[in-house]
Design a protein around this motif. Structure first.
Motif, PDB file in Angstrom:
ATOM      1  N   ARG A 145       0.710  -1.468  -0.264  1.00  0.00           N
ATOM      2  CA  ARG A 145      -0.024   0.073   0.299  1.00  0.00           C
ATOM      3  C   ARG A 145       0.911   1.433   0.069  1.00  0.00           C
ATOM      4  O   ARG A 145       0.100   2.110  -0.359  1.00  0.00           O
ATOM      5  N   SER A 146       2.061   1.560   0.708  1.00  0.00           N
ATOM      6  CA  SER A 146       2.931   2.088   0.143  1.00  0.00           C
ATOM      7  C   SER A 146       3.881   2.657  -0.149  1.00  0.00           C
ATOM      8  O   SER A 146       4.172   4.028  -1.449  1.00  0.00           O
ATOM      9  N   ALA A 147       3.873   1.169  -0.594  1.00  0.00           N
ATOM     10  CA  ALA A 147       4.356   1.958  -1.929  1.00  0.00           C
ATOM     11  C   ALA A 147       4.085   2.113  -3.207  1.00  0.00           C
ATOM     12  O   ALA A 147       4.328   2.766  -4.271  1.00  0.00           O
ATOM     13  N   TYR A 148       2.112   1.584  -3.328  1.00  0.00           N
ATOM     14  CA  TYR A 148       1.069   2.319  -4.392  1.00  0.00           C
ATOM     15  C   TYR A 148       1.240   3.615  -4.666  1.00  0.00           C
ATOM     16  O   TYR A 148       1.119   4.318  -5.800  1.00  0.00           O
ATOM     17  N   GLN A 149       1.471   4.021  -2.942  1.00  0.00           N
ATOM     18  CA  GLN A 149       0.678   5.743  -3.160  1.00  0.00           C
ATOM     19  C   GLN A 149       2.415   6.704  -3.279  1.00  0.00           C
ATOM     20  O   GLN A 149       2.167   7.575  -3.643  1.00  0.00           O
ATOM     21  N   ALA A 150       3.798   5.898  -2.672  1.00  0.00           N
ATOM     22  CA  ALA A 150       4.416   6.357  -3.497  1.00  0.00           C
ATOM     23  C   ALA A 150       4.770   6.800  -4.757  1.00  0.00           C
ATOM     24  O   ALA A 150       5.408   7.908  -5.796  1.00  0.00           O
ATOM     25  N   VAL A 151       4.109   5.760  -5.534  1.00  0.00           N
ATOM     26  CA  VAL A 151       4.145   5.510  -7.201  1.00  0.00           C
ATOM     27  C   VAL A 151       2.956   6.991  -7.661  1.00  0.00           C
ATOM     28  O   VAL A 151       3.635   7.265  -8.567  1.00  0.00           O
ATOM     29  N   GLY A 152       2.132   6.471  -6.885  1.00  0.00           N
ATOM     30  CA  GLY A 152       1.045   7.958  -7.589  1.00  0.00           C
ATOM     31  C   GLY A 152       0.327   7.833  -8.307  1.00  0.00           C
ATOM     32  O   GLY A 152       0.383   6.689  -9.471  1.00  0.00           O
ATOM     33  N   VAL A 153      -1.327   7.700  -8.189  1.00  0.00           N
ATOM     34  CA  VAL A 153      -2.348   7.701  -9.719  1.00  0.00           C
ATOM     35  C   VAL A 153      -1.899   8.641 -10.593  1.00  0.00           C
ATOM     36  O   VAL A 153      -2.246   7.833 -11.359  1.00  0.00           O
ATOM     37  N   GLY A 154      -1.245   9.027 -10.812  1.00  0.00           N
ATOM     38  CA  GLY A 154      -0.567  10.072 -11.921  1.00  0.00           C
ATOM     39  C   GLY A 154       0.285   9.311 -13.127  1.00  0.00           C
ATOM     40  O   GLY A 154      -0.597   9.323 -14.359  1.00  0.00           O
ATOM     41  N   GLN A 155       0.270   8.163 -12.492  1.00  0.00           N
ATOM     42  CA  GLN A 155       1.452   7.275 -13.361  1.00  0.00           C
ATOM     43  C   GLN A 155       0.584   6.186 -13.901  1.00  0.00           C
ATOM     44  O   GLN A 155       0.609   5.736 -15.137  1.00  0.00           O
ATOM     45  N   SER A 156      -0.906   5.728 -13.450  1.00  0.00           N
ATOM     46  CA  SER A 156      -1.788   5.585 -14.035  1.00  0.00           C
ATOM     47  C   SER A 156      -2.463   6.016 -15.225  1.00  0.00           C
ATOM     48  O   SER A 156      -2.626   5.153 -16.218  1.00  0.00           O
ATOM     49  N   GLU A 157      -3.077   6.974 -14.695  1.00  0.00           N
ATOM     50  CA  GLU A 157      -3.173   7.571 -15.606  1.00  0.00           C
ATOM     51  C   GLU A 157      -2.462   8.783 -17.018  1.00  0.00           C
ATOM     52  O   GLU A 157      -3.639   8.630 -18.231  1.00  0.00           O
ATOM     53  N   ALA A 158      -1.607   8.529 -17.298  1.00  0.00           N
ATOM     54  CA  ALA A 158      -0.783   8.906 -18.063  1.00  0.00           C
ATOM     55  C   ALA A 158      -1.044   7.859 -19.226  1.00  0.00           C
ATOM     56  O   ALA A 158      -0.944   7.869 -20.332  1.00  0.00           O
ATOM     57  N   ALA A 159      -0.847   6.426 -18.021  1.00  0.00           N
ATOM     58  CA  ALA A 159      -0.572   4.984 -19.162  1.00  0.00           C
ATOM     59  C   ALA A 159      -2.034   4.732 -19.688  1.00  0.00           C
ATOM     60  O   ALA A 159      -2.117   4.716 -20.692  1.00  0.00           O
ATOM     61  N   ALA A 208      -4.019   6.974 -20.684  1.00  0.00           N
ATOM     62  CA  ALA A 208      -3.686   8.084 -21.555  1.00  0.00           C
ATOM     63  C   ALA A 208      -4.131   7.749 -22.945  1.00  0.00           C
ATOM     64  O   ALA A 208      -4.245   8.340 -24.165  1.00  0.00           O
ATOM     65  N   LEU A 209      -2.402   6.778 -23.345  1.00  0.00           N
ATOM     66  CA  LEU A 209      -1.723   6.659 -24.156  1.00  0.00           C
ATOM     67  C   LEU A 209      -2.958   5.317 -24.590  1.00  0.00           C
ATOM     68  O   LEU A 209      -1.553   4.297 -25.296  1.00  0.00           O
ATOM     69  N   GLY A 210      -3.620   4.607 -23.648  1.00  0.00           N
ATOM     70  CA  GLY A 210      -4.754   3.414 -24.358  1.00  0.00           C
ATOM     71  C   GLY A 210      -4.333   2.489 -24.242  1.00  0.00           C
ATOM     72  O   GLY A 210      -4.417   1.564 -24.657  1.00  0.00           O
ATOM     73  N   LEU A 211      -3.377   1.979 -22.757  1.00  0.00           N
ATOM     74  CA  LEU A 211      -3.405   0.754 -22.331  1.00  0.00           C
ATOM     75  C   LEU A 211      -4.600   0.065 -21.112  1.00  0.00           C
ATOM     76  O   LEU A 211      -5.084   1.006 -20.442  1.00  0.00           O
ATOM     77  N   ARG A 212      -4.629  -1.121 -21.483  1.00  0.00           N
ATOM     78  CA  ARG A 212      -5.390  -1.257 -20.755  1.00  0.00           C
ATOM     79  C   ARG A 212      -4.825  -1.439 -19.345  1.00  0.00           C
ATOM     80  O   ARG A 212      -3.656  -1.637 -19.095  1.00  0.00           O
ATOM     81  N   ARG A 213      -6.083  -2.078 -18.338  1.00  0.00           N
ATOM     82  CA  ARG A 213      -5.493  -2.245 -16.617  1.00  0.00           C
ATOM     83  C   ARG A 213      -4.631  -3.232 -16.960  1.00  0.00           C
ATOM     84  O   ARG A 213      -3.580  -2.517 -15.764  1.00  0.00           O
ATOM     85  N   PRO A 214      -4.339  -4.300 -17.233  1.00  0.00           N
ATOM     86  CA  PRO A 214      -3.512  -5.005 -16.664  1.00  0.00           C
ATOM     87  C   PRO A 214      -2.359  -4.253 -17.701  1.00  0.00           C
ATOM     88  O   PRO A 214      -0.863  -4.862 -16.531  1.00  0.00           O
ATOM     89  N   GLN A 215      -2.020  -4.214 -18.903  1.00  0.00           N
ATOM     90  CA  GLN A 215      -0.853  -3.791 -18.983  1.00  0.00           C
ATOM     91  C   GLN A 215      -0.234  -2.577 -17.942  1.00  0.00           C
ATOM     92  O   GLN A 215       0.810  -2.349 -17.912  1.00  0.00           O
ATOM     93  N   ILE A 216      -1.278  -1.261 -17.601  1.00  0.00           N
ATOM     94  CA  ILE A 216      -0.862  -0.269 -17.032  1.00  0.00           C
ATOM     95  C   ILE A 216       0.047  -1.121 -15.285  1.00  0.00           C
ATOM     96  O   ILE A 216       0.908  -0.163 -15.258  1.00  0.00           O
ATOM     97  N   PHE A 217      -1.066  -1.950 -15.069  1.00  0.00           N
ATOM     98  CA  PHE A 217      -0.323  -2.811 -13.485  1.00  0.00           C
ATOM     99  C   PHE A 217       0.956  -3.149 -13.808  1.00  0.00           C
ATOM    100  O   PHE A 217       2.000  -3.029 -12.633  1.00  0.00           O
ATOM    101  N   PHE A 218       0.918  -4.001 -14.712  1.00  0.00           N
ATOM    102  CA  PHE A 218       1.978  -5.164 -14.596  1.00  0.00           C
ATOM    103  C   PHE A 218       3.369  -3.704 -15.260  1.00  0.00           C
ATOM    104  O   PHE A 218       4.655  -4.895 -15.304  1.00  0.00           O
ATOM    105  N   LYS A 219       3.240  -3.249 -16.664  1.00  0.00           N
ATOM    106  CA  LYS A 219       4.495  -2.653 -17.624  1.00  0.00           C
ATOM    107  C   LYS A 219       5.039  -1.248 -16.823  1.00  0.00           C
ATOM    108  O   LYS A 219       5.994  -0.853 -16.771  1.00  0.00           O
ATOM    109  N   VAL A 220       3.865  -0.936 -16.145  1.00  0.00           N
ATOM    110  CA  VAL A 220       4.361   0.666 -15.492  1.00  0.00           C
ATOM    111  C   VAL A 220       4.223   0.302 -14.318  1.00  0.00           C
ATOM    112  O   VAL A 220       5.342   0.952 -13.461  1.00  0.00           O
TER     113      VAL A 220
END
Length: 237
Positions: A123-137, A139-151
């Motif tokens: 949980r702390s590690a996810y907070q350190a990454v931030g939601v901005g990374q997921s939102e940016a990915a 926006a590039l058209g990546l699907r949720r599994p791709q966002i999680f495992f690749k970004v």
């Protein structure tokens, strides 16, 4: 020299028994660790879920298994889980009598404890990454599994490694608790040797050297993993 002969192999020493016990200790740790990591991510995901029931369960899970002493958890799992499995089995098969293996009970108990601790790390590690990374990915058209495992996951892993390394060291030490349910680990064989030879200081000193060596080796491996994770992260940038 006479004391060192107690570590010889064969009928004259306890070297082969201690080696077997070390194998059991390492096996328990290596089997438990992957399950604990997987459940850590699942429980952390549950805490962030939009479903109240799942959030409540995950938070209660963490609270309970972080609060209970590891020894108490082990005893409850070994005795009560076995009784519960038999009650459920007898609903289908009236004559069922299932015996829970002590090693398996140790894996289950330690997985419950360390996944509860590890979920906070995730949980702390996810907070350190931030939601901005997921939102940016996204926006590039990546699907949720791709966002999680690749970004997200590669960046989270870099933050998780130091804390997971500490939990691994605690896990190595807590495996000694399984000797109380008659699993022939390193500590159990050492206690058997002490009962026979009446040399507690010597064998406990040997145990101390073994555990310190395992901790040192684990620290070296952790340092390598952290360097690789940092190198991969910089390469990705």
């Amino acid at each position: 020299m006479e004391l060192l002969q107690l570590l010889s192999f064969g009928d004259t020493g306890w070297g082969d028994e201690l080696l077997k016990g070390l194998g059991v200790t390492l096996a328990l740790s290596l089997v438990t660790a992957p399950f604990a990591v997987i459940f850590s991510f699942l429980i952390a995901w549950g805490k962030a879920s939009k479903y109240l029931a799942l959030r409540t369960f995950s938070n209660c899970y963490t609270t309970v298994f972080r609060s209970l002493p590891e020894l108490l958890t082990l005893i409850i799992i070994y005795y009560q889980l076995q009784a519960l499995i038999n009650v459920l089995a007898r609903l289908v098969f009236p004559d069922a009598n299932i015996s829970l293996n002590a090693f398996a009970a140790g894996v289950v108990a330690l997985t419950l404890v360390f996944s509860a601790l590890g979920s906070e790390v995730v949980r702390s590690a996810y907070q350190a990454v931030g939601v901005g990374q997921s939102e940016a990915a996204a926006a590039l058209g990546l699907r949720r599994p791709q966002i999680f495992f690749k970004v997200v996951l590669p960046q989270m892993w870099r933050h998780c490694l130091p804390a997971f390394g500490n939990l691994w060291l605690i896990l190595l030490k807590d495996t000694s608790l399984i000797s109380i349910i008659a699993v022939s680990d390193l500590v159990r064989y050492a206690n058997m040797a002490i009962a026979t030879t009446k040399e507690p200081f010597f064998f406990y000193s040997v145990l101390a050297v073994i555990y310190v060596s395992l901790a040192f080796l684990s620290g070296q491996i952790q340092a390598v993993l952290e360097r690789r994770a940092s190198a991969t992260y910089r390469g990705g940038l």
